[in-house]
Design a protein around this motif. Structure first.
Motif, PDB file in Angstrom:
ATOM      1  N   GLN A  59      -9.757  28.753  -5.938  1.00  0.00           N
ATOM      2  CA  GLN A  59     -10.216  28.044  -7.132  1.00  0.00           C
ATOM      3  C   GLN A  59      -9.039  27.627  -7.992  1.00  0.00           C
ATOM      4  N   GLU A  60      -8.087  28.524  -8.173  1.00  0.00           N
ATOM      5  CA  GLU A  60      -6.907  28.193  -8.973  1.00  0.00           C
ATOM      6  C   GLU A  60      -6.102  27.062  -8.330  1.00  0.00           C
ATOM      7  N   ALA A  61      -6.004  27.093  -6.995  1.00  0.00           N
ATOM      8  CA  ALA A  61      -5.270  26.040  -6.296  1.00  0.00           C
ATOM      9  C   ALA A  61      -5.968  24.683  -6.468  1.00  0.00           C
ATOM     10  N   MET A  62      -7.308  24.655  -6.377  1.00  0.00           N
ATOM     11  CA  MET A  62      -8.042  23.402  -6.550  1.00  0.00           C
ATOM     12  C   MET A  62      -7.927  22.884  -7.979  1.00  0.00           C
ATOM     13  N   GLU A  63      -7.962  23.790  -8.942  1.00  0.00           N
ATOM     14  CA  GLU A  63      -7.837  23.364 -10.338  1.00  0.00           C
ATOM     15  C   GLU A  63      -6.451  22.780 -10.610  1.00  0.00           C
ATOM     16  N   ALA A  64      -5.411  23.396 -10.060  1.00  0.00           N
ATOM     17  CA  ALA A  64      -4.054  22.878 -10.239  1.00  0.00           C
ATOM     18  C   ALA A  64      -3.905  21.519  -9.544  1.00  0.00           C
ATOM     19  N   GLN A  65      -4.522  21.403  -8.368  1.00  0.00           N
ATOM     20  CA  GLN A  65      -4.483  20.111  -7.656  1.00  0.00           C
ATOM     21  C   GLN A  65      -5.202  19.049  -8.455  1.00  0.00           C
ATOM     22  N   SER A  66      -6.328  19.395  -9.066  1.00  0.00           N
ATOM     23  CA  SER A  66      -7.099  18.434  -9.847  1.00  0.00           C
ATOM     24  C   SER A  66      -6.300  17.921 -11.035  1.00  0.00           C
ATOM     25  N   GLN A  83      -3.465  26.829  -0.728  1.00  0.00           N
ATOM     26  CA  GLN A  83      -2.841  25.541  -1.045  1.00  0.00           C
ATOM     27  C   GLN A  83      -3.897  24.447  -0.997  1.00  0.00           C
ATOM     28  N   ALA A  84      -3.964  23.666  -2.049  1.00  0.00           N
ATOM     29  CA  ALA A  84      -4.897  22.547  -2.136  1.00  0.00           C
ATOM     30  C   ALA A  84      -4.098  21.259  -2.231  1.00  0.00           C
ATOM     31  N   SER A  85      -4.579  20.219  -1.573  1.00  0.00           N
ATOM     32  CA  SER A  85      -3.866  18.939  -1.600  1.00  0.00           C
ATOM     33  C   SER A  85      -4.864  17.792  -1.529  1.00  0.00           C
ATOM     34  N   GLN A  86      -4.444  16.646  -2.036  1.00  0.00           N
ATOM     35  CA  GLN A  86      -5.239  15.417  -1.985  1.00  0.00           C
ATOM     36  C   GLN A  86      -4.319  14.249  -1.672  1.00  0.00           C
ATOM     37  N   SER A  87      -4.692  13.471  -0.641  1.00  0.00           N
ATOM     38  CA  SER A  87      -3.920  12.286  -0.250  1.00  0.00           C
ATOM     39  C   SER A  87      -4.622  11.046  -0.773  1.00  0.00           C
ATOM     40  N   VAL A  88      -3.869  10.118  -1.322  1.00  0.00           N
ATOM     41  CA  VAL A  88      -4.421   8.929  -1.970  1.00  0.00           C
ATOM     42  C   VAL A  88      -3.646   7.706  -1.500  1.00  0.00           C
ATOM     43  N   SER A  89      -4.366   6.609  -1.276  1.00  0.00           N
ATOM     44  CA  SER A  89      -3.727   5.326  -1.007  1.00  0.00           C
ATOM     45  C   SER A  89      -4.009   4.387  -2.168  1.00  0.00           C
ATOM     46  N   ALA A  90      -3.016   3.618  -2.542  1.00  0.00           N
ATOM     47  CA  ALA A  90      -3.151   2.678  -3.656  1.00  0.00           C
ATOM     48  C   ALA A  90      -2.628   1.322  -3.214  1.00  0.00           C
ATOM     49  N   THR A  91      -3.463   0.298  -3.385  1.00  0.00           N
ATOM     50  CA  THR A  91      -3.083  -1.065  -3.027  1.00  0.00           C
ATOM     51  C   THR A  91      -2.547  -1.771  -4.263  1.00  0.00           C
ATOM     52  N   ILE A  92      -1.352  -2.303  -4.130  1.00  0.00           N
ATOM     53  CA  ILE A  92      -0.682  -2.989  -5.236  1.00  0.00           C
ATOM     54  C   ILE A  92      -0.673  -4.471  -4.917  1.00  0.00           C
ATOM     55  N   ARG A  93      -1.316  -5.265  -5.744  1.00  0.00           N
ATOM     56  CA  ARG A  93      -1.485  -6.691  -5.472  1.00  0.00           C
ATOM     57  C   ARG A  93      -0.288  -7.519  -5.927  1.00  0.00           C
ATOM     58  N   VAL A 149       0.861  -1.185   0.000  1.00  0.00           N
ATOM     59  CA  VAL A 149       0.000   0.000   0.000  1.00  0.00           C
ATOM     60  C   VAL A 149       0.895   1.231   0.000  1.00  0.00           C
ATOM     61  N   ILE A 150       0.751   2.036  -1.035  1.00  0.00           N
ATOM     62  CA  ILE A 150       1.543   3.262  -1.097  1.00  0.00           C
ATOM     63  C   ILE A 150       0.629   4.445  -0.785  1.00  0.00           C
ATOM     64  N   SER A 151       1.146   5.375  -0.011  1.00  0.00           N
ATOM     65  CA  SER A 151       0.421   6.604   0.328  1.00  0.00           C
ATOM     66  C   SER A 151       1.086   7.747  -0.413  1.00  0.00           C
ATOM     67  N   VAL A 152       0.347   8.370  -1.316  1.00  0.00           N
ATOM     68  CA  VAL A 152       0.887   9.450  -2.139  1.00  0.00           C
ATOM     69  C   VAL A 152      -0.040  10.649  -2.052  1.00  0.00           C
ATOM     70  N   ALA A 153       0.477  11.804  -2.459  1.00  0.00           N
ATOM     71  CA  ALA A 153      -0.325  13.026  -2.407  1.00  0.00           C
ATOM     72  C   ALA A 153       0.125  13.964  -3.506  1.00  0.00           C
ATOM     73  N   VAL A 154      -0.793  14.837  -3.892  1.00  0.00           N
ATOM     74  CA  VAL A 154      -0.468  15.928  -4.809  1.00  0.00           C
ATOM     75  C   VAL A 154      -0.926  17.214  -4.153  1.00  0.00           C
ATOM     76  N   GLU A 155      -0.180  18.271  -4.373  1.00  0.00           N
ATOM     77  CA  GLU A 155      -0.549  19.555  -3.806  1.00  0.00           C
ATOM     78  C   GLU A 155      -0.179  20.674  -4.762  1.00  0.00           C
ATOM     79  N   ALA A 156      -0.913  21.757  -4.677  1.00  0.00           N
ATOM     80  CA  ALA A 156      -0.678  22.896  -5.560  1.00  0.00           C
ATOM     81  C   ALA A 156      -1.001  24.173  -4.802  1.00  0.00           C
TER      82      ALA A 156
END
Length: 258
Positions: A85-92, A137-147, A72-79
């Motif tokens: 609005q500009e920060a959320m669009e860049a994060q998206s 500043q906008a950010s999103q944290s994501v977890s990804a399970t690698i089988r 399981v990797i924990s990754v994030a993107v931030e802008a």
């Protein structure tokens, strides 16, 4: 026979009759006393309680290990931008690149999960000491399970390459998809450890080990997950070490001593 002699005989007969009547009355008056049962108090039976058997309390620990089959990797993107609005669009835009990189590495959509999404102002301090909003500043944290654990390093490298300076790797952890079998094995070893200890204590104290009175299982944690944090630079094929997943069970057992 003279008259005097007859008179004596009559007196003697009267005396005999009177004696018989008196004896009958005496026996009749004593009959109830003879018929009444003797009242004898039965001694009270004392309640004797058997002594409680001696008991022995021991703890047992079982550990079982296996190679991990998921990562399981924990990754994030931030802008950061001037407006929210500009920060959320860049994060998206960065998040879309992140998801595309994960799918390209054969990570299923069901194994990709957003853990956190945030937007907050960024403050700067002016020369006069006042703080003012200089951006967002906008950010999103994501977890990804690698089988396929052998691909974990490749996925990390692909993610950082796709997201560039907007990406951040917060950690990598390994696990087993079905920990039930591993925990069952650890539980068996914990039970055996407790029984072996109890048998030894019984032997050393000159007793025989009796029945199991009670058994309590306590929760135990796993070793901490390995992490590779703050890797914003491209890192194709990041080398990772999965190690071994260990499950630990601890029990407390009470046995009788015979």
């Amino acid at each position: 026979m003279t008259t005097r002699h007859h008179h004596r005989i009559r007196i003697l007969r009267r005396a005999m009759v009177a004696g018989a009547v008196l004896g009958a009355l005496t026996l009749a008056g004593a009959a109830p006393a003879l018929a009444a049962p003797a009242l004898v108090s039965a001694p009270a039976t004392a309640s004797v309680r058997a002594p409680a058997p001696a008991t022995l309390t021991v703890s047992g620990t079982g550990r079982a290990g296996a190679a991990p089959d998921i990562a399981v990797i924990s990754v994030a993107v931030e802008a950061r931008a001037k407006t929210g609005q500009e920060a959320m669009e860049a994060q998206s835009r960065a998040a879309e690149k992140l998801f595309a990189a994960l799918r390209k590495q054969s990570v299923a959509d069901r194994d990709i999960r957003t853990q956190n999404l945030s937007l907050f102002p960024v403050y700067t301090q002016a020369t006069n000491g006042e703080s003012k909003v200089s951006g967002y500043q906008a950010s999103q944290s994501v977890s990804a399970t690698i089988r396929d654990v052998d691909r974990a390093g490749r996925v990390v490298g692909a993610v950082t390459e796709a997201t560039g300076d907007a990406g951040r790797v917060d950690g990598v952890s390994y696990d087993v998809a079905d920990p039930g079998a591993l925990r069952s094995r650890a539980r068996e070893l914990a039970h055996k450890d407790a029984h072996d200890k109890a048998a030894q204590h019984a032997r050393l104290s000159g007793h025989r080990l009796g029945r199991l009175v009670s058994l309590t299982e306590t929760e135990s944690g796993r070793p901490g997950a390995g992490a590779a944090a703050d890797m914003p630079a491209p890192a194709p094929g990041v080398p990772l070490a999965p190690g071994e997943i260990e499950e630990q069970v601890t029990v407390s057992a009470v046995y009788e001593l015979l």
